[in-house]
Design a protein around this motif. Structure first.
Motif, PDB file in Angstrom:
ATOM      1  N   SER A   1       0.852  -1.186   0.000  1.00  0.00           N
ATOM      2  CA  SER A   1       0.000   0.000   0.000  1.00  0.00           C
ATOM      3  C   SER A   1       0.895   1.246   0.000  1.00  0.00           C
ATOM      4  CB  SER A   1      -0.889   0.011   1.232  1.00  0.00           C
ATOM      5  OG  SER A   1      -0.105   0.228   2.399  1.00  0.00           O
ATOM      6  N   PRO A   2       0.358   2.393  -0.369  1.00  0.00           N
ATOM      7  CA  PRO A   2       1.152   3.644  -0.332  1.00  0.00           C
ATOM      8  C   PRO A   2       1.705   3.942   1.056  1.00  0.00           C
ATOM      9  CG  PRO A   2      -0.829   3.958  -1.638  1.00  0.00           C
ATOM     10  CD  PRO A   2      -0.951   2.597  -0.999  1.00  0.00           C
ATOM     11  N   ASP A   3       0.936   3.655   2.081  1.00  0.00           N
ATOM     12  CA  ASP A   3       1.412   3.901   3.445  1.00  0.00           C
ATOM     13  C   ASP A   3       2.611   3.023   3.776  1.00  0.00           C
ATOM     14  OD1 ASP A   3      -0.515   5.811   3.835  1.00  0.00           O
ATOM     15  OD2 ASP A   3      -1.893   4.475   4.913  1.00  0.00           O
ATOM     16  N   GLU A   4       2.533   1.756   3.350  1.00  0.00           N
ATOM     17  CA  GLU A   4       3.652   0.839   3.597  1.00  0.00           C
ATOM     18  C   GLU A   4       4.911   1.318   2.873  1.00  0.00           C
ATOM     19  OE1 GLU A   4       1.617  -3.522   4.273  1.00  0.00           O
ATOM     20  OE2 GLU A   4       1.613  -2.678   2.246  1.00  0.00           O
ATOM     21  N   VAL A   5       4.743   1.793   1.646  1.00  0.00           N
ATOM     22  CA  VAL A   5       5.884   2.305   0.880  1.00  0.00           C
ATOM     23  C   VAL A   5       6.491   3.517   1.580  1.00  0.00           C
ATOM     24  CG1 VAL A   5       6.577   3.386  -1.295  1.00  0.00           C
ATOM     25  CG2 VAL A   5       5.028   1.418  -1.310  1.00  0.00           C
ATOM     26  N   ALA A   6       5.627   4.417   2.081  1.00  0.00           N
ATOM     27  CA  ALA A   6       6.121   5.618   2.772  1.00  0.00           C
ATOM     28  C   ALA A   6       6.922   5.250   4.015  1.00  0.00           C
ATOM     29  CB  ALA A   6       4.935   6.514   3.145  1.00  0.00           C
ATOM     30  N   VAL A   7       6.443   4.257   4.758  1.00  0.00           N
ATOM     31  CA  VAL A   7       7.161   3.814   5.955  1.00  0.00           C
ATOM     32  C   VAL A   7       8.528   3.255   5.591  1.00  0.00           C
ATOM     33  CG1 VAL A   7       7.167   2.101   7.811  1.00  0.00           C
ATOM     34  CG2 VAL A   7       5.089   3.397   7.328  1.00  0.00           C
ATOM     35  N   LEU A   8       8.580   2.447   4.532  1.00  0.00           N
ATOM     36  CA  LEU A   8       9.854   1.867   4.105  1.00  0.00           C
ATOM     37  C   LEU A   8      10.836   2.950   3.684  1.00  0.00           C
ATOM     38  CD1 LEU A   8       8.583  -1.222   2.049  1.00  0.00           C
ATOM     39  CD2 LEU A   8       9.750  -1.246   4.263  1.00  0.00           C
ATOM     40  N   HIS A   9      10.365   3.962   2.962  1.00  0.00           N
ATOM     41  CA  HIS A   9      11.246   5.057   2.541  1.00  0.00           C
ATOM     42  C   HIS A   9      11.772   5.816   3.747  1.00  0.00           C
ATOM     43  CE1 HIS A   9      10.860   5.292  -1.950  1.00  0.00           C
ATOM     44  NE2 HIS A   9       9.884   4.438  -1.667  1.00  0.00           N
ATOM     45  N   ALA A  10      10.897   6.038   4.738  1.00  0.00           N
ATOM     46  CA  ALA A  10      11.318   6.764   5.941  1.00  0.00           C
ATOM     47  C   ALA A  10      12.378   5.968   6.704  1.00  0.00           C
ATOM     48  CB  ALA A  10      10.108   7.043   6.821  1.00  0.00           C
ATOM     49  N   ARG A  11      12.183   4.672   6.796  1.00  0.00           N
ATOM     50  CA  ARG A  11      13.157   3.840   7.517  1.00  0.00           C
ATOM     51  C   ARG A  11      14.482   3.781   6.770  1.00  0.00           C
ATOM     52  NH1 ARG A  11      10.804  -1.760   9.458  1.00  0.00           N
ATOM     53  NH2 ARG A  11      12.790  -1.694  10.578  1.00  0.00           N
ATOM     54  N   TRP A  12      14.390   3.762   5.441  1.00  0.00           N
ATOM     55  CA  TRP A  12      15.630   3.743   4.647  1.00  0.00           C
ATOM     56  C   TRP A  12      16.403   5.049   4.860  1.00  0.00           C
ATOM     57  CZ3 TRP A  12      17.978  -0.034   1.954  1.00  0.00           C
ATOM     58  CH2 TRP A  12      19.032   0.330   1.119  1.00  0.00           C
TER      59      TRP A  12
ATOM     60  N   LEU B   1      21.831   7.237  10.003  1.00  0.00           N
ATOM     61  CA  LEU B   1      22.602   6.562  11.045  1.00  0.00           C
ATOM     62  C   LEU B   1      23.955   6.111  10.511  1.00  0.00           C
ATOM     63  CD1 LEU B   1      19.774   4.438  12.729  1.00  0.00           C
ATOM     64  CD2 LEU B   1      20.947   6.440  13.685  1.00  0.00           C
ATOM     65  N   ARG B   2      23.969   5.658   9.239  1.00  0.00           N
ATOM     66  CA  ARG B   2      25.252   5.265   8.649  1.00  0.00           C
ATOM     67  C   ARG B   2      26.190   6.465   8.542  1.00  0.00           C
ATOM     68  NH1 ARG B   2      22.017   1.891   5.374  1.00  0.00           N
ATOM     69  NH2 ARG B   2      21.913   3.511   3.751  1.00  0.00           N
ATOM     70  N   ALA B   3      25.629   7.617   8.185  1.00  0.00           N
ATOM     71  CA  ALA B   3      26.456   8.826   8.075  1.00  0.00           C
ATOM     72  C   ALA B   3      27.024   9.211   9.436  1.00  0.00           C
ATOM     73  CB  ALA B   3      25.618   9.968   7.499  1.00  0.00           C
ATOM     74  N   GLN B   4      26.206   9.106  10.483  1.00  0.00           N
ATOM     75  CA  GLN B   4      26.686   9.407  11.833  1.00  0.00           C
ATOM     76  C   GLN B   4      27.777   8.435  12.246  1.00  0.00           C
ATOM     77  OE1 GLN B   4      23.553   9.971  14.786  1.00  0.00           O
ATOM     78  NE2 GLN B   4      22.109  10.492  13.154  1.00  0.00           N
ATOM     79  N   ALA B   5      27.574   7.162  11.921  1.00  0.00           N
ATOM     80  CA  ALA B   5      28.578   6.161  12.276  1.00  0.00           C
ATOM     81  C   ALA B   5      29.885   6.421  11.545  1.00  0.00           C
ATOM     82  CB  ALA B   5      28.038   4.767  11.932  1.00  0.00           C
ATOM     83  N   ASP B   6      29.804   6.825  10.271  1.00  0.00           N
ATOM     84  CA  ASP B   6      31.016   7.113   9.510  1.00  0.00           C
ATOM     85  C   ASP B   6      31.768   8.293  10.118  1.00  0.00           C
ATOM     86  OD1 ASP B   6      30.432   5.070   7.772  1.00  0.00           O
ATOM     87  OD2 ASP B   6      29.550   6.361   6.216  1.00  0.00           O
ATOM     88  N   ALA B   7      31.006   9.291  10.564  1.00  0.00           N
ATOM     89  CA  ALA B   7      31.640  10.478  11.157  1.00  0.00           C
ATOM     90  C   ALA B   7      32.332  10.124  12.467  1.00  0.00           C
ATOM     91  CB  ALA B   7      30.585  11.565  11.379  1.00  0.00           C
ATOM     92  N   ILE B   8      31.676   9.319  13.300  1.00  0.00           N
ATOM     93  CA  ILE B   8      32.263   8.902  14.566  1.00  0.00           C
ATOM     94  C   ILE B   8      33.512   8.069  14.313  1.00  0.00           C
ATOM     95  CG2 ILE B   8      31.899   7.467  16.606  1.00  0.00           C
ATOM     96  CD1 ILE B   8      28.938   8.307  16.482  1.00  0.00           C
ATOM     97  N   GLU B   9      33.438   7.157  13.322  1.00  0.00           N
ATOM     98  CA  GLU B   9      34.592   6.317  13.002  1.00  0.00           C
ATOM     99  C   GLU B   9      35.768   7.176  12.552  1.00  0.00           C
ATOM    100  OE1 GLU B   9      35.819   2.524  10.145  1.00  0.00           O
ATOM    101  OE2 GLU B   9      33.821   3.411  10.005  1.00  0.00           O
ATOM    102  N   ALA B  10      35.494   8.203  11.766  1.00  0.00           N
ATOM    103  CA  ALA B  10      36.577   9.090  11.304  1.00  0.00           C
ATOM    104  C   ALA B  10      37.213   9.830  12.473  1.00  0.00           C
ATOM    105  CB  ALA B  10      36.016  10.087  10.280  1.00  0.00           C
TER     106      ALA B  10
END
Length: 263
Positions: free
Chosen positions: A223-234, A240-249
């Protein structure tokens, strides 16, 4: 899918089943009761067909000269233990016991058929755990009287006899509340590996495997709602990956400064 129907049930052999299966046949429908007698060796023929990997179904003529229960009892006796296997391989809501509505004598049509009789036949088939359908055509059905042109059994599947040689499922002359046919008998008596058969087309969607696949595909349609949730989680995961990369650096830079790691 190609289906064959026949009356000479005593001629069915495992070899014949293998031959028609190789031709592309998927279902064989046997005449189990003529209205005054049963076809010979119906149960054995059904077993051969089923064991040969084809779908089995039956049709019968429950004319109004005898009670509807009498006719179905004769069918059950002829089919025997194979009753439980009728329709195996079809989607569970598809017909496998066909009520044959056509002229059976020179008596007036209303003496041969009446709507309460057909409706009772339908109910008895359903009580027997099988899905009924109607096999007929416009002339045969409308012989029952003008009121038969209206809606009667039109919620049941219609297997229409229309021998125009075209396997395309269509209903050239609507009647009885049906605006479309579910299956079509398009070719009459034809020698098929030594047995006279009629040829019919049924939808591939009637097959259980096709229906299951369609159901799975429908279930997987988000459904459109399910797609929106998946995009938000992505997006959240990317953040979070960007934050982790910054902390690692930062950690690596500090380890280099402290001499814990070469630059």
């Amino acid at each position: 899918m190609l289906a064959l129907d026949l009356c000479d049930t005593h001629l069915v052999t495992p070899e014949w089943v293998a031959a028609v299966k190789a031709d592309g046949c998927r279902m064989v429908i046997l005449n189990a009761w003529f209205g005054n007698r049963s076809a010979p060796d119906v149960e054995r023929a059904l077993r051969y067909i089923r064991e040969g990997g084809l779908i089995t179904a039956v049709y019968y003529v429950p004319h109004a000269f005898r009670p509807a229960a009498y006719h179905l009892q004769r069918v059950r006796e002829a089919v025997g233990d194979e009753w439980e296997h009728l329709g195996e391989g079809l989607a569970p809501d598809k017909a496998c016991v066909w009520i044959d509505v056509e002229e059976v004598s020179n008596d007036p049509p209303r003496a041969q058929w009446n709507m309460p009789h057909i409706l009772t036949s339908r109910r008895l088939v359903e009580e027997g755990g099988k899905v009924p359908g109607i096999y007929t055509n416009r002339p045969a059905w409308c012989a029952g009287g003008p009121e038969w042109l209206g809606e009667t059994c039109s919620d049941l599947a219609l297997w229409v006899a229309d021998y125009n040689g075209d396997p395309t499922i269509d209903l050239r002359y609507p009647f009885g509340g049906w605006t479309a046919a579910d299956a079509k008998q398009y070719l009459g008596t034809t020698d098929v590996h030594g047995i006279n058969c009629d040829l019919s087309t049924f939808p591939d969607a009637w097959l259980a495997a096709q229906a299951s696949q369609a159901g799975q595909e429908a279930a997987l349609e988000p459904s459109p709602d399910e797609v929106a949730v998946l995009h938000a989680r992505w997006a959240e995961a990317a953040s979070l990956r960007a934050q982790a990369d910054a902390i690692e650096a930062e950690v690596i830079a500090e380890k280099v400064r402290l001499g814990l790691q070469p630059a």
